[in-house]
Design a protein around this motif. Structure first.
Motif, PDB file in Angstrom:
ATOM      1  N   ALA A  38       0.952  -1.103   0.093  1.00  0.00           N
ATOM      2  CA  ALA A  38      -0.127  -0.117   0.081  1.00  0.00           C
ATOM      3  C   ALA A  38       0.824   1.207  -0.094  1.00  0.00           C
ATOM      4  CB  ALA A  38      -0.887  -0.087   1.212  1.00  0.00           C
ATOM      5  N   THR A  39       2.154   0.976   0.550  1.00  0.00           N
ATOM      6  CA  THR A  39       2.952   2.258   0.424  1.00  0.00           C
ATOM      7  C   THR A  39       4.319   1.963  -0.480  1.00  0.00           C
ATOM      8  OG1 THR A  39       4.111   1.542   2.504  1.00  0.00           O
ATOM      9  CG2 THR A  39       2.350   3.178   2.757  1.00  0.00           C
ATOM     10  N   HIS A  66      -1.545  -5.854   1.872  1.00  0.00           N
ATOM     11  CA  HIS A  66      -2.528  -5.048   2.050  1.00  0.00           C
ATOM     12  C   HIS A  66      -3.725  -5.270   0.991  1.00  0.00           C
ATOM     13  CE1 HIS A  66      -0.479  -3.090   5.157  1.00  0.00           C
ATOM     14  NE2 HIS A  66      -1.214  -2.058   5.425  1.00  0.00           N
ATOM     15  N   ASN A  67      -3.239  -5.080  -0.408  1.00  0.00           N
ATOM     16  CA  ASN A  67      -4.056  -5.205  -1.495  1.00  0.00           C
ATOM     17  C   ASN A  67      -4.296  -6.497  -2.160  1.00  0.00           C
ATOM     18  OD1 ASN A  67      -4.843  -1.952  -1.676  1.00  0.00           O
ATOM     19  ND2 ASN A  67      -2.825  -1.963  -1.448  1.00  0.00           N
ATOM     20  N   ASN A  75      -4.855  -4.093  -8.645  1.00  0.00           N
ATOM     21  CA  ASN A  75      -3.806  -4.775  -7.414  1.00  0.00           C
ATOM     22  C   ASN A  75      -2.895  -5.711  -7.797  1.00  0.00           C
ATOM     23  OD1 ASN A  75      -4.980  -3.166  -5.450  1.00  0.00           O
ATOM     24  ND2 ASN A  75      -6.230  -4.676  -4.835  1.00  0.00           N
ATOM     25  N   ASP A 120       5.484   1.284   7.146  1.00  0.00           N
ATOM     26  CA  ASP A 120       4.031   0.772   7.812  1.00  0.00           C
ATOM     27  C   ASP A 120       4.300   1.279   9.239  1.00  0.00           C
ATOM     28  OD1 ASP A 120       2.237  -0.979   9.302  1.00  0.00           O
ATOM     29  OD2 ASP A 120       1.849  -1.353   7.310  1.00  0.00           O
ATOM     30  N   ALA A 488      -9.358   4.760   3.665  1.00  0.00           N
ATOM     31  CA  ALA A 488      -8.714   3.262   3.386  1.00  0.00           C
ATOM     32  C   ALA A 488      -9.837   2.600   2.648  1.00  0.00           C
ATOM     33  CB  ALA A 488      -8.386   2.632   4.661  1.00  0.00           C
ATOM     34  N   LEU A 493      -7.630   2.078  -1.820  1.00  0.00           N
ATOM     35  CA  LEU A 493      -6.140   1.548  -1.783  1.00  0.00           C
ATOM     36  C   LEU A 493      -5.645   1.093  -3.081  1.00  0.00           C
ATOM     37  CD1 LEU A 493      -5.809  -0.181   1.725  1.00  0.00           C
ATOM     38  CD2 LEU A 493      -5.216   2.107   0.993  1.00  0.00           C
ATOM     39  N   ARG A 496      -3.238   3.577  -5.200  1.00  0.00           N
ATOM     40  CA  ARG A 496      -2.219   4.346  -4.174  1.00  0.00           C
ATOM     41  C   ARG A 496      -1.071   4.482  -5.332  1.00  0.00           C
ATOM     42  NH1 ARG A 496      -2.833  -0.651  -4.325  1.00  0.00           N
ATOM     43  NH2 ARG A 496      -1.229  -2.276  -4.778  1.00  0.00           N
ATOM     44  N   ARG A 542       0.704   6.039   5.953  1.00  0.00           N
ATOM     45  CA  ARG A 542       0.504   6.153   4.646  1.00  0.00           C
ATOM     46  C   ARG A 542       0.829   7.698   4.369  1.00  0.00           C
ATOM     47  NH1 ARG A 542      -5.202   5.645   4.860  1.00  0.00           N
ATOM     48  NH2 ARG A 542      -4.601   3.704   6.046  1.00  0.00           N
TER      49      ARG A 542
END
Length: 648
Positions: A38-39, A66-67, A75, A120, A488, A493, A496, A542
């Protein structure tokens, strides 16, 4: 030789610049780097912008946790991009479904005595085995990947002495909930929480992970445990005994602040909606009807946490109105649950098994029904984070979650002995566990970056202007989280790595009209500002929560105070984090007011203690302060870290 506690030992052996005096900016050498997807996509794009060839830390890992929902191409495209970027820059790559970053990193890479920087906010979970593990924004991690020091204000160190032994039906989650009961979500700001004392010998490495993980919810810089015989036992089972070193506080070591918890006096605790710091005894809210129970996440990731839930529900069937969800924290944990025949009782009881990853914790599926209570073993319950805007999320231990799943109502697990004749399951650490390394791809070779259509080049930003006359586009109260700043969930997400698209959700959870108002504002003004109360931008690391407002035109923020990571992210993207000199001035400003600041660049350059913003039309002066280092002056003046690095 100076007597030191564990935190001081970790910092002093990695200190590159600055003095270990609370409040001073220090630069730390970073040994290990952790990214999640996600980051991580943004970090990889930042490394591309830096023109980096190879990363510098000893260990760097890109996780996909995350995704995981693949409802369209976004994704999966990003997973392919991240794998190509990991190969390009020299990261290990943890494949989707392998597990939550903090959990897998502890299993496979964490080493006592090392520093770990992660994009994170729950990276401090690594402190459970004697690491200095800090969560921060992706730009800071990108810089560390390039071999730059990590800069942070030297924290004070709170020594938390643990005595006694936990009673039946009480576990590690209740320890950190007790800390939150005492200190709320701001009481740990500016501190490292270091745990010591005779009670530690009863806490496994995974128990310590639970506590270190949720130290983030207290606002702490990180949490630290010693590396002792329990750490050695953990590493031995993971086949990494040679990575162990003994790391304990010297005899006579002191702390800036002292706390003590008698474990034998603790009772089952629970966090009420919608803050991890809103703590009560489970017995005080028992009887409330529940619609969902979720077990798992990085806040309760250990084999024991799932095993004990399985033994509590063994032979029983969950009521039909309960959605009972299980998120295995890693593939290794999942395989060992199968080996121990502990997965079967969960499935037979009616549990729904989900992927190994963050999932419901970040709103990636498992959203609860409207106007129902969801009981979760997760670390956060910020409003709307679950994916349901009017959610009612409570946080608790696996024991409380399993008891509640059985009864359909919030239940003090101690009551199961009389309600259902269930004795407390006695957990014993297995002598040996099954280890899984197959889902990790070692760094090798090189690769071109593979970018799907959702991956956009980072926008470019101009330097900070010397004079601003801009409106207050949003006024907010205390404890605004990054989930409030940038929503979120499974709808947001996946965007991102596409800043123009994800920016449409900026401040959406607070004001759904914000994006449209920001676009309209661009026709009349050269930007905008926001104001907030205490602890602005708490929660997730984030950095999109700074980047998206920046993209829409945010020039500065004014708050009574900031959360550490949120404050750093604002600076990294060239947004000035002003504070009210007089907290009462928050009441003088309203949404829609226009503020004028002159001589901004000179004030920043000279690090003036006070600069005045003028309320246009009323000509009222609002004195503002800002506390930045000499290094951060150049970052802000140049419009952010990316410009700063390119010019450097």
């Amino acid at each position: 030789m100076k007597v030191q506690n564990v935190s001081e030992k970790l910092i002093s052996t990695h200190l590159i610049s600055g003095e270990m005096k609370p409040g001073n900016e220090i630069g730390l050498k970073i040994d290990q780097v952790l990214l999640q997807d996600a980051t991580g996509t943004l970090v990889m794009l930042e490394l591309e912008a830096f023109n980096l060839n190879k990363i510098k830390p000893e260990i760097a890992v890109q996780y996909v946790d995350h995704n995981l929902l693949q409802t369209d191409f976004k994704n999966m495209d990003d997973h392919i991009f991240l794998q190509s970027a990991a190969k390009r820059f020299g990261y290990w790559f943890s494949r989707s479904g392998n597990g939550i970053s903090h959990v897998v990193h502890m299993e496979r890479f964490g080493r006592p005595g090392k520093t770990l920087l992660g994009s994170d906010s729950h990276t401090p979970a690594g402190g459970s085995i004697g690491m200095l593990a800090i969560g921060t924004g992706g730009l800071d991690v990108a810089l560390a990947s390039a071999g730059e020091p990590y800069f942070v204000k030297m924290p004070k160190i709170m020594g938390v002495k643990l005595t006694g032994k936990l009673p039946n039906w009480v576990s590690a989650k209740d320890i950190v909930l007790e800390m939150l009961r005492r200190y709320d979500v701001t009481g740990g700001r500016g501190y490292i929480l270091e745990y010591y004392g005779p009670g530690l010998k009863y806490l496994s490495a995974w128990d310590r992970h639970v506590i270190a993980n949720m130290g983030t919810e207290l606002g702490a810089t990180t949490s630290v445990f010693p590396s002792d015989e329990i750490t050695l036992d953990f590493l031995r089972k993971e086949g990494r005994e040679d990575h162990w070193i003994k790391l304990e506080a010297d005899e006579g070591a002191s702390y800036d602040y002292y706390e003590e918890i008698n474990l034998s006096e603790l009772v089952p605790l629970i966090a009420l909606p919608s803050s991890p710091g809103k703590i009560m005894k489970v017995s005080e809210v028992s009887g409330l009807n529940v619609g969902q129970v979720v077990i798992g996440s990085s806040a309760n990731p250990g084999l024991r946490d799932f095993w004990i839930a399985s033994q509590i529900v063994k032979g029983k069937v969950i009521p039909a109105h309960i959605s009972f969800d299980v998120n295995p924290s890693s593939r290794e944990v999942l395989e060992n649950l199968m080996e121990m025949r502990a997965l079967g009782p969960l499935i037979a009881s009616g549990a729904r098994l989900h992927q190994s990853g963050c999932m419901g914790c970040i709103g990636m599926g498992q959203a609860p029904a409207t106007n129902t209570i969801s009981l979760r073993t997760m670390p956060r319950n910020f409003p709307g984070r679950s994916g349901t805007l009017d959610d009612q999320v409570y946080l608790c231990s696996p024991e409380t979650a399993a008891a509640t799943a059985l009864t359909g109502k919030i239940t003090d697990p101690r009551e199961l002995e009389t309600l259902m004749n269930i004795s407390y399951p006695k957990w014993e650490e297995p002598a040996k566990i099954k280890i899984n390394k197959d889902m990790l791809i070692a760094p090798n070779g090189s690769s071109e970056l593979i970018k799907g259509p959702n991956i956009k080049t980072l926008p470019k930003f101009e330097e900070l202007a010397d004079e601003l006359e801009i409106p207050i586009l949003l006024k907010m109260k205390d404890n605004i989280s990054t989930d409030g700043i940038l929503k979120a969930g499974s709808d947001v997400l996946p965007l991102r790595s596409n800043i123009p698209e994800i920016s449409k959700y900026t401040y959406y959870a607070i004001d759904p009209s914000f994006y449209d108002r920001a676009i309209q504002n661009q026709k009349n003004y050269e930007g905008f500002c926001i104001i907030a109360g205490e602890n602005y931008a708490q929660g997730s690391s984030r950095e999109h929560a700074a980047l998206s407002p920046k993209y829409l035109g945010q020039k500065f923020a004014i708050a009574k105070s900031y959360a550490r990571i949120g404050w750093q992210n604002l600076i990294n993207f060239g947004i000035v984090p002003f504070e009210f000199k007089n907290a009462a001035d928050w009441d003088k400003l309203e949404q829609g007011d226009v503020l004028r600041i002159k001589g901004l660049r000179a004030a920043i350059k000279n690090r003036d203690s006070v600069i005045t913003a003028t309320l246009v039309g009323k000509e009222i002066g609002i004195p503002l302060t800002f506390n930045i280092s000499e290094r951060q002056v150049d970052i802000i003046l140049k419009g952010g870290v990316i410009n700063y690095v390119k010019l450097k």
